[in-house]
Design a protein around this motif. Structure first.
Motif, PDB file in Angstrom:
ATOM      1  N   LEU A   4       0.847  -1.194   0.000  1.00 51.06           N
ATOM      2  CA  LEU A   4       0.000   0.000   0.000  1.00 51.06           C
ATOM      3  C   LEU A   4       0.883   1.245   0.000  1.00 51.06           C
ATOM      4  CD1 LEU A   4      -2.507  -1.172   2.756  1.00 51.06           C
ATOM      5  CD2 LEU A   4      -2.848  -1.266   0.281  1.00 51.06           C
ATOM      6  N   VAL A   5       0.572   2.181  -0.875  1.00 46.11           N
ATOM      7  CA  VAL A   5       1.342   3.425  -0.955  1.00 46.11           C
ATOM      8  C   VAL A   5       0.374   4.604  -0.934  1.00 46.11           C
ATOM      9  CG1 VAL A   5       2.970   4.784  -2.295  1.00 46.11           C
ATOM     10  CG2 VAL A   5       3.171   2.283  -2.269  1.00 46.11           C
ATOM     11  N   GLU A   6       0.492   5.419   0.114  1.00 52.44           N
ATOM     12  CA  GLU A   6      -0.348   6.611   0.244  1.00 52.44           C
ATOM     13  C   GLU A   6       0.295   7.802  -0.457  1.00 52.44           C
ATOM     14  OE1 GLU A   6      -0.505   4.456   4.341  1.00 52.44           O
ATOM     15  OE2 GLU A   6       1.003   4.990   2.845  1.00 52.44           O
ATOM     16  N   SER A   7      -0.542   8.714  -0.887  1.00 53.39           N
ATOM     17  CA  SER A   7      -0.075   9.969  -1.480  1.00 53.39           C
ATOM     18  C   SER A   7      -1.145  11.027  -1.279  1.00 53.39           C
ATOM     19  CB  SER A   7       0.251   9.801  -2.964  1.00 53.39           C
ATOM     20  OG  SER A   7      -0.906   9.423  -3.687  1.00 53.39           O
ATOM     21  N   GLY A   8      -0.773  12.275  -1.519  1.00 50.97           N
ATOM     22  CA  GLY A   8      -1.745  13.359  -1.464  1.00 50.97           C
ATOM     23  C   GLY A   8      -1.692  14.222  -0.222  1.00 50.97           C
ATOM     24  N   GLY A   9      -0.840  13.859   0.723  1.00 52.67           N
ATOM     25  CA  GLY A   9      -0.719  14.685   1.912  1.00 52.67           C
ATOM     26  C   GLY A   9      -0.029  16.006   1.618  1.00 52.67           C
ATOM     27  N   GLY A  10      -0.015  16.876   2.617  1.00 54.83           N
ATOM     28  CA  GLY A  10       0.634  18.163   2.435  1.00 54.83           C
ATOM     29  C   GLY A  10       0.216  19.149   3.494  1.00 54.83           C
ATOM     30  N   SER A  21      -4.827   9.472  -1.531  1.00 54.98           N
ATOM     31  CA  SER A  21      -4.978   8.255  -2.324  1.00 54.98           C
ATOM     32  C   SER A  21      -4.116   7.157  -1.718  1.00 54.98           C
ATOM     33  CB  SER A  21      -4.550   8.485  -3.773  1.00 54.98           C
ATOM     34  OG  SER A  21      -5.329   9.479  -4.390  1.00 54.98           O
ATOM     35  N   CYS A  22      -4.555   5.941  -1.901  1.00 56.33           N
ATOM     36  CA  CYS A  22      -3.775   4.785  -1.462  1.00 56.33           C
ATOM     37  C   CYS A  22      -3.845   3.752  -2.576  1.00 56.33           C
ATOM     38  CB  CYS A  22      -4.331   4.229  -0.167  1.00 56.33           C
ATOM     39  SG  CYS A  22      -3.574   2.680   0.363  1.00 56.33           S
ATOM     40  N   ALA A  23      -2.710   3.522  -3.209  1.00 60.72           N
ATOM     41  CA  ALA A  23      -2.631   2.563  -4.303  1.00 60.72           C
ATOM     42  C   ALA A  23      -2.173   1.211  -3.773  1.00 60.72           C
ATOM     43  CB  ALA A  23      -1.672   3.066  -5.362  1.00 60.72           C
ATOM     44  N   ALA A  24      -2.885   0.177  -4.163  1.00 53.56           N
ATOM     45  CA  ALA A  24      -2.575  -1.177  -3.702  1.00 53.56           C
ATOM     46  C   ALA A  24      -2.016  -2.018  -4.834  1.00 53.56           C
ATOM     47  CB  ALA A  24      -3.830  -1.825  -3.139  1.00 53.56           C
ATOM     48  N   SER A  25      -1.127  -2.915  -4.475  1.00 56.02           N
ATOM     49  CA  SER A  25      -0.592  -3.873  -5.448  1.00 56.02           C
ATOM     50  C   SER A  25      -0.270  -5.172  -4.739  1.00 56.02           C
ATOM     51  CB  SER A  25       0.667  -3.320  -6.119  1.00 56.02           C
ATOM     52  OG  SER A  25       1.684  -3.105  -5.173  1.00 56.02           O
ATOM     53  N   ASP A 112      -4.575  -6.220   8.162  1.00 60.84           N
ATOM     54  CA  ASP A 112      -3.472  -7.127   7.853  1.00 60.84           C
ATOM     55  C   ASP A 112      -2.275  -6.430   7.217  1.00 60.84           C
ATOM     56  OD1 ASP A 112      -6.286  -8.799   7.040  1.00 60.84           O
ATOM     57  OD2 ASP A 112      -4.890  -9.757   8.448  1.00 60.84           O
ATOM     58  N   TYR A 113      -2.527  -5.366   6.485  1.00 58.89           N
ATOM     59  CA  TYR A 113      -1.453  -4.676   5.771  1.00 58.89           C
ATOM     60  C   TYR A 113      -1.610  -3.167   5.961  1.00 58.89           C
ATOM     61  CZ  TYR A 113      -1.178  -9.221   3.541  1.00 58.89           C
ATOM     62  OH  TYR A 113      -1.068 -10.563   3.309  1.00 58.89           O
ATOM     63  N   TRP A 114      -0.464  -2.495   6.004  1.00 59.63           N
ATOM     64  CA  TRP A 114      -0.434  -1.053   6.243  1.00 59.63           C
ATOM     65  C   TRP A 114       0.518  -0.387   5.262  1.00 59.63           C
ATOM     66  CZ3 TRP A 114      -3.275   1.445  10.010  1.00 59.63           C
ATOM     67  CH2 TRP A 114      -3.951   0.612  10.910  1.00 59.63           C
ATOM     68  N   GLY A 115       0.159   0.854   4.899  1.00 61.32           N
ATOM     69  CA  GLY A 115       1.080   1.674   4.145  1.00 61.32           C
ATOM     70  C   GLY A 115       2.046   2.393   5.068  1.00 61.32           C
ATOM     71  N   GLN A 116       2.912   3.205   4.464  1.00 61.81           N
ATOM     72  CA  GLN A 116       3.938   3.914   5.218  1.00 61.81           C
ATOM     73  C   GLN A 116       3.439   5.245   5.763  1.00 61.81           C
ATOM     74  OE1 GLN A 116       7.092   2.712   6.040  1.00 61.81           O
ATOM     75  NE2 GLN A 116       5.990   0.882   5.357  1.00 61.81           N
ATOM     76  N   GLY A 117       2.334   5.716   5.259  1.00 59.59           N
ATOM     77  CA  GLY A 117       1.746   6.946   5.774  1.00 59.59           C
ATOM     78  C   GLY A 117       2.089   8.171   4.946  1.00 59.59           C
ATOM     79  N   THR A 118       1.234   9.173   5.044  1.00 54.27           N
ATOM     80  CA  THR A 118       1.458  10.455   4.395  1.00 54.27           C
ATOM     81  C   THR A 118       1.084  11.560   5.387  1.00 54.27           C
ATOM     82  OG1 THR A 118       0.985  11.788   2.414  1.00 54.27           O
ATOM     83  CG2 THR A 118      -0.851  10.527   3.313  1.00 54.27           C
ATOM     84  N   GLN A 119       1.933  12.574   5.450  1.00 53.58           N
ATOM     85  CA  GLN A 119       1.746  13.633   6.442  1.00 53.58           C
ATOM     86  C   GLN A 119       0.701  14.643   5.963  1.00 53.58           C
ATOM     87  OE1 GLN A 119       3.385  14.229   9.598  1.00 53.58           O
ATOM     88  NE2 GLN A 119       1.760  15.777   9.736  1.00 53.58           N
ATOM     89  N   VAL A 120      -0.220  14.963   6.847  1.00 50.66           N
ATOM     90  CA  VAL A 120      -1.186  16.038   6.619  1.00 50.66           C
ATOM     91  C   VAL A 120      -1.004  17.064   7.729  1.00 50.66           C
ATOM     92  CG1 VAL A 120      -3.629  16.651   6.605  1.00 50.66           C
ATOM     93  CG2 VAL A 120      -2.844  14.578   5.430  1.00 50.66           C
ATOM     94  N   THR A 121      -0.764  18.302   7.343  1.00 53.39           N
ATOM     95  CA  THR A 121      -0.592  19.381   8.301  1.00 53.39           C
ATOM     96  C   THR A 121      -1.585  20.483   7.981  1.00 53.39           C
ATOM     97  OG1 THR A 121       1.764  18.866   8.509  1.00 53.39           O
ATOM     98  CG2 THR A 121       1.022  21.011   9.315  1.00 53.39           C
ATOM     99  N   VAL A 122      -2.380  20.854   8.972  1.00 52.23           N
ATOM    100  CA  VAL A 122      -3.392  21.893   8.795  1.00 52.23           C
ATOM    101  C   VAL A 122      -2.994  23.079   9.668  1.00 52.23           C
ATOM    102  CG1 VAL A 122      -5.824  22.466   8.891  1.00 52.23           C
ATOM    103  CG2 VAL A 122      -5.118  20.108   8.419  1.00 52.23           C
ATOM    104  N   SER A 123      -2.755  24.199   9.044  1.00 51.51           N
ATOM    105  CA  SER A 123      -2.345  25.392   9.782  1.00 51.51           C
ATOM    106  C   SER A 123      -3.566  26.236  10.140  1.00 51.51           C
ATOM    107  CB  SER A 123      -1.364  26.212   8.955  1.00 51.51           C
ATOM    108  OG  SER A 123      -1.997  26.684   7.772  1.00 51.51           O
TER     109      SER A 123
END
Length: 124
Positions: A4-10, A21-25, A112-123
């Motif tokens: 699992l690979v997360e993306s879209g944080g910021g 988004s989280c893409a699975a393979s 059972d499975y986890w991604g590495q995570g993506t950081q979300v910061t809200v100011s």
């Protein structure tokens, strides 16, 4: 195995939106319920949202209900988390996870499975 690979944080201002988004393979994506969790510094990982294998059942933590929406596209092996009206308390690392059972769970131990995570910061 499922990768699992997360993306879209910021970084976003309060009131803004992000879509994760989280893409699975590695295995048949449609055989897994999917969940989103988050973890802020010094806190335990907490449930955010989950979606059943078919996408027909979804559920949310009270803290995000009405602001966040989980969805999935089984043809693209991807699960999404649309986050609107973001608040500073939503700041965390967001993780997606896969559960072999049909409906998913609010419990981290269920997955059972986890991604590495993506950081979300809200100011503020």
């Amino acid at each position: 195995q499922v990768q699992l690979v997360e993306s879209g944080g910021g970084l976003v201002q309060a009131g803004g939106s992000l879509r994760l988004s989280c893409a699975a393979s590695g295995h048949t994506f449609s055989m897994y319920a999917m969940g989103w969790f988050r973890q802020a510094p010094g806190t335990e990982r907490e449930f955010v949202a989950a979606i059943a294998r078919s996408g027909g059942r979804k559920y949310y933590a009270d803290a995000v209900k009405g602001r966040f929406a989980i969805s999935r596209d089984n043809a693209k092996n991807t699960v999404y988390l649309q986050m609107n009206s973001l608040k500073p308390e939503d700041t965390a690392v967001y993780y997606c996870a896969a559960d072999r059972l049909e409906y998913g769970s609010r419990l981290t131990a269920q997955y059972d499975y986890w991604g590495q995570g993506t950081q979300v910061t809200v100011s503020s």
